[in-house]
Design a protein around this motif. Sequence first.
Motif, PDB file in Angstrom:
ATOM      1  N   PRO A 198      52.424 -19.974  31.657  1.00 32.39           N
ATOM      2  CA  PRO A 198      53.014 -18.660  31.331  1.00 32.39           C
ATOM      3  C   PRO A 198      54.454 -18.758  30.804  1.00 32.39           C
ATOM      4  O   PRO A 198      54.839 -17.997  29.907  1.00 32.39           O
ATOM      5  CB  PRO A 198      52.964 -17.903  32.660  1.00 32.39           C
ATOM      6  N   GLU A 199      55.239 -19.692  31.347  1.00 30.64           N
ATOM      7  CA  GLU A 199      56.605 -19.864  30.853  1.00 30.64           C
ATOM      8  C   GLU A 199      56.610 -20.343  29.405  1.00 30.64           C
ATOM      9  O   GLU A 199      57.397 -19.871  28.582  1.00 30.64           O
ATOM     10  CB  GLU A 199      57.372 -20.865  31.727  1.00 30.64           C
ATOM     11  N   ARG A 219      58.104 -18.343  26.168  1.00 34.83           N
ATOM     12  CA  ARG A 219      59.087 -18.961  25.272  1.00 34.83           C
ATOM     13  C   ARG A 219      58.580 -18.990  23.829  1.00 34.83           C
ATOM     14  O   ARG A 219      59.320 -18.703  22.888  1.00 34.83           O
ATOM     15  CB  ARG A 219      59.426 -20.379  25.734  1.00 34.83           C
ATOM     16  N   PHE A 220      57.303 -19.333  23.658  1.00 34.67           N
ATOM     17  CA  PHE A 220      56.721 -19.383  22.320  1.00 34.67           C
ATOM     18  C   PHE A 220      56.696 -17.988  21.692  1.00 34.67           C
ATOM     19  O   PHE A 220      57.043 -17.825  20.519  1.00 34.67           O
ATOM     20  CB  PHE A 220      55.319 -19.981  22.369  1.00 34.67           C
ATOM     21  N   ALA A 221      56.300 -16.982  22.454  1.00 35.88           N
ATOM     22  CA  ALA A 221      56.255 -15.609  21.940  1.00 35.88           C
ATOM     23  C   ALA A 221      57.640 -15.132  21.513  1.00 35.88           C
ATOM     24  O   ALA A 221      57.767 -14.300  20.618  1.00 35.88           O
ATOM     25  CB  ALA A 221      55.671 -14.668  22.990  1.00 35.88           C
ATOM     26  N   GLU A 222      58.660 -15.696  22.145  1.00 36.24           N
ATOM     27  CA  GLU A 222      60.038 -15.334  21.800  1.00 36.24           C
ATOM     28  C   GLU A 222      60.584 -16.169  20.645  1.00 36.24           C
ATOM     29  O   GLU A 222      61.739 -16.018  20.268  1.00 36.24           O
ATOM     30  CB  GLU A 222      60.931 -15.483  23.038  1.00 36.24           C
ATOM     31  N   SER A 254      59.187 -25.346  20.041  1.00 40.81           N
ATOM     32  CA  SER A 254      58.929 -26.515  20.897  1.00 40.81           C
ATOM     33  C   SER A 254      57.974 -26.136  22.025  1.00 40.81           C
ATOM     34  O   SER A 254      57.197 -26.973  22.489  1.00 40.81           O
ATOM     35  CB  SER A 254      60.235 -27.083  21.461  1.00 40.81           C
ATOM     36  N   ALA A 255      57.994 -24.884  22.446  1.00 39.79           N
ATOM     37  CA  ALA A 255      57.043 -24.417  23.463  1.00 39.79           C
ATOM     38  C   ALA A 255      55.631 -24.430  22.890  1.00 39.79           C
ATOM     39  O   ALA A 255      54.667 -24.759  23.593  1.00 39.79           O
ATOM     40  CB  ALA A 255      57.417 -23.021  23.952  1.00 39.79           C
ATOM     41  N   PHE A 256      55.510 -24.094  21.597  1.00 40.53           N
ATOM     42  CA  PHE A 256      54.198 -24.149  20.943  1.00 40.53           C
ATOM     43  C   PHE A 256      53.677 -25.582  20.929  1.00 40.53           C
ATOM     44  O   PHE A 256      52.512 -25.833  21.232  1.00 40.53           O
ATOM     45  CB  PHE A 256      54.283 -23.591  19.520  1.00 40.53           C
TER      46      PHE A 256
END
Length: 191
Positions: A6-7, A11-14, A18-20
Motif C-alpha cells: 500500500p505504501e 507513492r506511485f499514485a503520487e 521508483s515506487a512503480f
Amino acid sequence: MNDTTPELVKRFAEGDTSAFTDLVERFQKRVYYLAFQMLGNHLDADEVVQESFVRIYGRRKELTNVTNFPSFLMRIATNYSIDLLRKRKGHSQMVDDSTALPGEVQMELSRKVRTPDEHFKNKVLMEEIRQALSTLPPRQKITALLHDVEGYSKTEIAEILDCPEATVRSNLHIARKKLKKILEKRLADKE
C-alpha cells in the motif's frame, strides 16, 4: 524495497516512478507465472506482464481508490490473458516439454521429487494436468489456476475476476469435475 505494497502504491499514485519499479519487481513473477499457466508459452506470458504493468502505469491516478493492489493487478493480467485466449479462439498452445518451464518452477518441482522414478511420474502427471487444463474454457481455467495453483481464496478470486463469489465456486466446481473426468480417462487409457 522495504515499503509495504500500500505504501508503494500510494507513492506511485503520487508520481514516484521508483515506487512503480519496486511494484514491478515485487509482482512481475506472480503475473508471469499466472499468464504462463493460462497461455502455455513464454512469449504470451511476457506480453501479459508487460501489458499489465503498462495498464497499471496508465491508470496510476486511479490507484488511490484501490484497496487491494495485488487483486487489482491480477484482474488486469487475467482479463488480458483471457483476451489473448479468445483471440486464439480457445486453442491454447500448451508447452510439450516441461523443460520449457521457468527455472524456479523446475527447481521447485525437482525439490519435491525424491527418486528418478517419482520424478518421471511427476513429469508425466504435470503434463497430463497441463493438457487437461488447456481443454477448459478460460474462466474455469483461470479460476482453477488462481485457487488450486496460486492459492487465492474464493473471495479474492471473485474480486480479481469481478464476479460474484457464487460464480467462482461454480466455475471451480465445474473445472475440478471436468479435470477429474479428463485425467481419469487419460490415465486409464495409459494403463
